[in-house]
Design a protein around this motif. Structure first.
Motif, PDB file in Angstrom:
ATOM      1  N   LYS A  52     -13.871 -52.457 -26.025  1.00 52.28           N
ATOM      2  CA  LYS A  52     -14.852 -52.938 -25.060  1.00 52.28           C
ATOM      3  C   LYS A  52     -15.083 -54.435 -25.269  1.00 52.28           C
ATOM      4  O   LYS A  52     -15.178 -54.915 -26.393  1.00 52.28           O
ATOM      5  CB  LYS A  52     -16.176 -52.191 -25.211  1.00 52.28           C
TER       6      LYS A  52
ATOM      7  N   LEU B  12     -17.639 -50.479 -11.362  1.00 49.56           N
ATOM      8  CA  LEU B  12     -18.891 -49.735 -11.379  1.00 49.56           C
ATOM      9  C   LEU B  12     -20.062 -50.710 -11.399  1.00 49.56           C
ATOM     10  O   LEU B  12     -19.957 -51.820 -11.930  1.00 49.56           O
ATOM     11  CB  LEU B  12     -18.975 -48.828 -12.610  1.00 49.56           C
TER      12      LEU B  12
ATOM     13  N   GLY C  55     -22.813 -48.089 -13.911  1.00 49.06           N
ATOM     14  CA  GLY C  55     -22.077 -46.866 -14.182  1.00 49.06           C
ATOM     15  C   GLY C  55     -21.733 -46.044 -12.968  1.00 49.06           C
ATOM     16  O   GLY C  55     -21.198 -44.940 -13.116  1.00 49.06           O
TER      17      GLY C  55
ATOM     18  N   GLU D  87     -17.181 -40.675 -20.681  1.00 49.57           N
ATOM     19  CA  GLU D  87     -18.461 -40.884 -20.021  1.00 49.57           C
ATOM     20  C   GLU D  87     -18.329 -41.723 -18.753  1.00 49.57           C
ATOM     21  O   GLU D  87     -18.965 -41.442 -17.736  1.00 49.57           O
ATOM     22  CB  GLU D  87     -19.448 -41.534 -20.982  1.00 49.57           C
ATOM     23  N   TYR D  88     -17.491 -42.761 -18.782  1.00 50.43           N
ATOM     24  CA  TYR D  88     -17.376 -43.640 -17.628  1.00 50.43           C
ATOM     25  C   TYR D  88     -16.303 -43.192 -16.636  1.00 50.43           C
ATOM     26  O   TYR D  88     -16.211 -43.731 -15.534  1.00 50.43           O
ATOM     27  CB  TYR D  88     -17.084 -45.078 -18.072  1.00 50.43           C
TER      28      TYR D  88
ATOM     29  N   THR E 169     -11.790 -50.542 -16.860  1.00 50.75           N
ATOM     30  CA  THR E 169     -13.062 -50.388 -16.153  1.00 50.75           C
ATOM     31  C   THR E 169     -13.899 -51.644 -16.316  1.00 50.75           C
ATOM     32  O   THR E 169     -13.975 -52.214 -17.413  1.00 50.75           O
ATOM     33  CB  THR E 169     -13.853 -49.182 -16.699  1.00 50.75           C
TER      34      THR E 169
ATOM     35  N   ASN F 196     -17.804 -52.544 -15.692  1.00 50.04           N
ATOM     36  CA  ASN F 196     -19.127 -52.004 -15.388  1.00 50.04           C
ATOM     37  C   ASN F 196     -20.134 -53.147 -15.387  1.00 50.04           C
ATOM     38  O   ASN F 196     -20.342 -53.809 -16.404  1.00 50.04           O
ATOM     39  CB  ASN F 196     -19.535 -50.944 -16.422  1.00 50.04           C
TER      40      ASN F 196
END
Length: 788
Positions: free
Chosen positions: A93, A144, A147, A176-177, A185, A187
């Motif tokens: 991340k 997102l 989320g 979770e995502y 991703t 977010n």
């Protein structure tokens, strides 16, 4: 050795050199002669001042040293907070906080993200555009907001940076995502409510090509009560004006006959957009470990577009020649409106010291409508006028539940259930020369569509000793799409199970060096427009009322969806090395590979169609086979004085990402994934002056020219993109900042093109070469930031 290879070797040599320098440099705090400006940051001593003396006492010296050390620690924590969150995450991340978002004073999220490793944006330099991770566009990157996915018509460029708390970038999917993240991703987390009081105003304007675009934002943060309740309100209003040149050329060669025809369009287009954005967050502590938060989100956009261009053909079209629609002047006028309102609620209950239950729910509505007027003339006489009015209404809901339990042995279990629904209905009115566009009456002008998604997931994180951390997740997700119009209905259902594994190994006790590993399954689902079979007729070869619909060209195809599409499945491996530096910053190298099955790509083919008595070229999305992509992402972010003695504390940010891909079934050498360049490069630096209350910085973003073999018969190309940004920020006083920034300081033309071979019975060797020439311009911005 080509340029790409030299860049690769140079970049790979960067990390060992910096790592050696780091091992030689002592891990200490900044030297005492380089403290932050004390007059603005030091707090008054609560103790009475000592009596004047000829020499400062040892206690005063100790107190001053203690305050200096405390200020140094605060500075280091502030600069390393994003990296701390990044280092603590088991799954890879990158966290971008408020400080990094505000650094260059960017006007769009795309301009912020383009400086990050492996992130590129589409479109002209300095304009933002579609956001892509690892050069992969077309839905491979999951976007997102808090989320959740946003409705059709919403773009991240509509969200101003002032409304964002932080941006989280996940290179590999998590349970979770969601796993609809082949490339990764992004977010975007909206501003959060804190009990710390904040009242901030920002006002300024942009200047591009002589057109002013004003903007204003207000952020208010304060307590709701004395029990931990707080609120945040952020309002942003802006106007954007753009003026562009239109210049595109199409050269058609009949190679068997040795003839050519050149079509040239030249003109101008002007765009004027106004937007109002509002986000708020209210949160309360209800007692007994329970909290409640509400977050409304409102977006209102209005836009007007005007365009005029001349079309010339050399030689002129002959009567009865089934070639380009014969006109020499076009005027267009458009008006569009988009409104979105969404309310999210979150309730959290601590069940005991180790367990927590969280429920999230959201409802939203969005509405967009647009009017366009296209007027085509030949020798001053109007030949065709087409009026289009479209109106779309979207409704969405979401309901998520999550249970988490923390075991005593650093073992964390999370389970969740998600449901989401989105429905859309569209109405359209089309008139050509006052008559209905009759060639589409079989399909109707009204369309209803709906998507439902259900997902169940479980993830487990645990540590084995001080060095190993693991993450295991499993997610099952099913998406069902339905659409119906006048005489047809389409349904599509797909279910995907995705196992996910992540691991982190810390190489030293201080946890500054670590290795990440991921083995994941991800997928890309077809979007709604790709599934709906309703056709769209190309405006260059229209079907006129009361006349037979003629043929078109392969480079001007009609468009239609494909309800038989299957989702793309991808198996991925990620391996990364990260070194976190003593003064804040990171050195990292990340390797990834993705194996993609059932790749979706738009391909034109000659088809028998119901709206024409002859075959026409129709472009549909199709599953064409498999593909593979891999790459290396290198990043070096550090303070210069960590490696160079007595150097200024200049913050250096650099990254280099290299990509390779191959699509099976299409002949090389450029059989790559759509829009993926060979590499991207970012270089940046910023510095806060010691003698003056000024901060300065600059960054360079570079993407090389690119050629992609899209199909056996066509290839697309784009020129290189170079964007140079700079800023100067003057701290007028503790609460007032004046910022001057420039994007795209050395503007370059950004050109795109294509080459297509059209096999037809009459001309089996026709070559069509198209070019779209686009100028870019420097965007200046002056902004005043005040804390009241």
């Amino acid at each position: 050795m080509n340029a790409s290879s030299r860049l690769t070797l140079g970049a790979l040599a960067l990390l060992p050199a910096l790592a050696c320098a780091q091992s030689a440099a002592p891990a200490t705090t900044p030297p005492a002669d380089d403290p932050p400006p004390a007059p603005r940051q030091a707090r008054p001593d609560p103790k009475p001042a000592p009596a004047p003396a000829s020499k400062p006492s040892s206690a005063a010296k100790d107190g001053a040293n203690e305050r200096t050390e405390r200020l140094d620690r605060v500075e280091l924590q502030g600069s390393a907070s994003d990296d701390t969150l990044r280092r603590a995450s088991t799954a890879a991340k990158i966290v971008i906080g408020r400080e990094e978002i505000e650094r260059f004073g960017d006007s769009s999220i795309g301009e912020v993200l383009k400086r990050l490793p492996g992130v590129t944006t589409g479109g002209r330099p300095g304009r933002g555009g579609e956001i892509r991770m690892r050069g992969m566009g077309g839905g491979y990157t999951q976007i997102l907001v808090n989320g959740e996915r946003m409705p059709p018509g919403f773009s991240l460029d509509q969200l101003p940076p002032e409304q964002i708390e932080r941006i989280e970038i996940m290179r590999a999917p998590t349970a979770e995502y969601g796993a609809r993240a082949v490339a990764g991703t992004i977010n975007v987390v909206l501003r959060e409510a804190l009990q710390r009081r904040l009242n901030e105003l920002r006002a300024g304007f942009q200047l591009e090509r002589g057109r002013l675009s004003p903007g204003f934002s207000w952020t208010r943060n304060d307590k709701l009560d004395d029990q931990g309740g707080a609120y945040n309100l952020t309002v942003n209003a802006m106007q954007g004006k753009r003026y562009d040149d239109v210049h595109n050329e199409t050269l058609t060669r009949a190679l068997d006959r040795g003839t050519e025809r050149l079509l040239v369009n030249r003109g101008q287009s002007e765009d004027d957009r106004r937007s109002l954005n509002l986000t708020a967050r209210l949160q309360w502590r209800l007692g007994q470990g329970s909290t409640l938060a509400l977050q409304p989100f409102v977006v209102v956009n209005r836009g007007n577009t005007d365009g005029a261009f001349n079309q010339t053909q050399t030689p002129r079209a002959l009567p009865g020649d089934p070639d380009y629609y014969n006109f020499d002047q076009v005027q267009t006028e458009g008006h569009n409106r988009f409104t979105m309102m969404r309310l999210n609620g979150q309730w959290s209950q601590r069940l005991d010291e180790a367990s927590r239950l969280e429920l999230r729910a959201g409802v939203g509505r969005a509405r967009s409508n647009g009017d366009t007027d296209r007027l085509e003339s030949l020798a001053g006489t109007v030949k065709r006028e087409q009026l289009d009015h479209t109106e779309s209404r979207n409704r969405s809901w979401s309901l998520n539940g999550k249970y988490s339990h923390q075991f005593e042995n650093e073992h964390s279990l999370v389970m969740g259930l998600e449901g989401e629904g989105m429905s859309s209905d569209q109405t359209r009115t089309c008139l050509q020369n006052g008559l209905s566009c009759a060639y589409l009456l079989d399909f109707g002008d009204d369309l209803d569509a709906a998507t439902q998604r259900v997902a169940v997931y479980a993830q487990d994180e645990w540590s084995m000793g001080p060095q190993w951390s693991f993450y295991a997740g499993l997610r099952w997700e099913q998406i069902r799409t339905e659409s119906k119009a006048k005489n047809y209905a389409v349904s599509n259902s797909a279910g995907v199970t995705t196992p996910l594994l992540h691991a982190v190994y810390k190489l030293d006790e201080k946890r500054r060096d670590q290795i990440r590993m991921s083995l994941t399954r991800s997928y890309k689902s077809p979007n709604l427009q790709d599934l709906i079979a309703r056709p769209s007729i190309n405006s260059q070869y229209p079907c006129l009322p009361s006349q037979p619909c003629g043929p078109n060209e392969i480079n001007y195809p009609d468009r239609m969806g494909n309800p038989l599409l299957k989702p793309e499945l991808a198996t991925g491996v990620d391996i990364a090395y990260e070194k976190y530096l003593a003064k804040g910053g990171i050195l990292s190298a990340n390797f990834f590979v993705r194996r993609i099955q059932d790749l979706i790509r738009n391909q034109p083919e000659l088809e028998d169609v119901s709206w024409a008595p002859v075959q026409r070229w129709v472009s549909r999305p199709r599953n064409i086979g498999n593909a593979r992509t891999m790459g290396v992402e290198l990043e070096a972010k550090f303070r210069l004085d960590e490696y160079v003695d007595e150097a200024w504390p200049v913050n250096i940010r650099s990254n280099l990402s290299l990509f390779r891909s191959r699509v099976d079934g299409i002949q090389g050498p450029n059989n790559k994934l759509d829009q993926q360049p060979d590499y991207t490069l970012n270089l940046g630096a910023d510095y806060k002056l010691r003698s003056l209350p000024l901060s300065v910085g600059a960054s360079l973003n570079y993407t090389p020219a690119n050629t992609i073999q899209q199909t056996v018969l066509s290839e697309a190309s784009s020129t290189h993109k170079r964007v140079l940004d700079a800023f100067v920020a003057w701290q007028v006083n503790r609460d007032t900042l004046l910022r001057l920034s420039a994007s795209n300081l050395a503007p370059l033309d950004y050109n795109t093109g294509s080459i297509t071979y059209a096999p037809t019975l009459l001309n089996p060797t026709r070559e069509i070469i198209s070019q779209n020439l686009g100028r870019s311009f420097t965007v200046w911005q002056l902004r005043l930031e005040m804390k009241i």
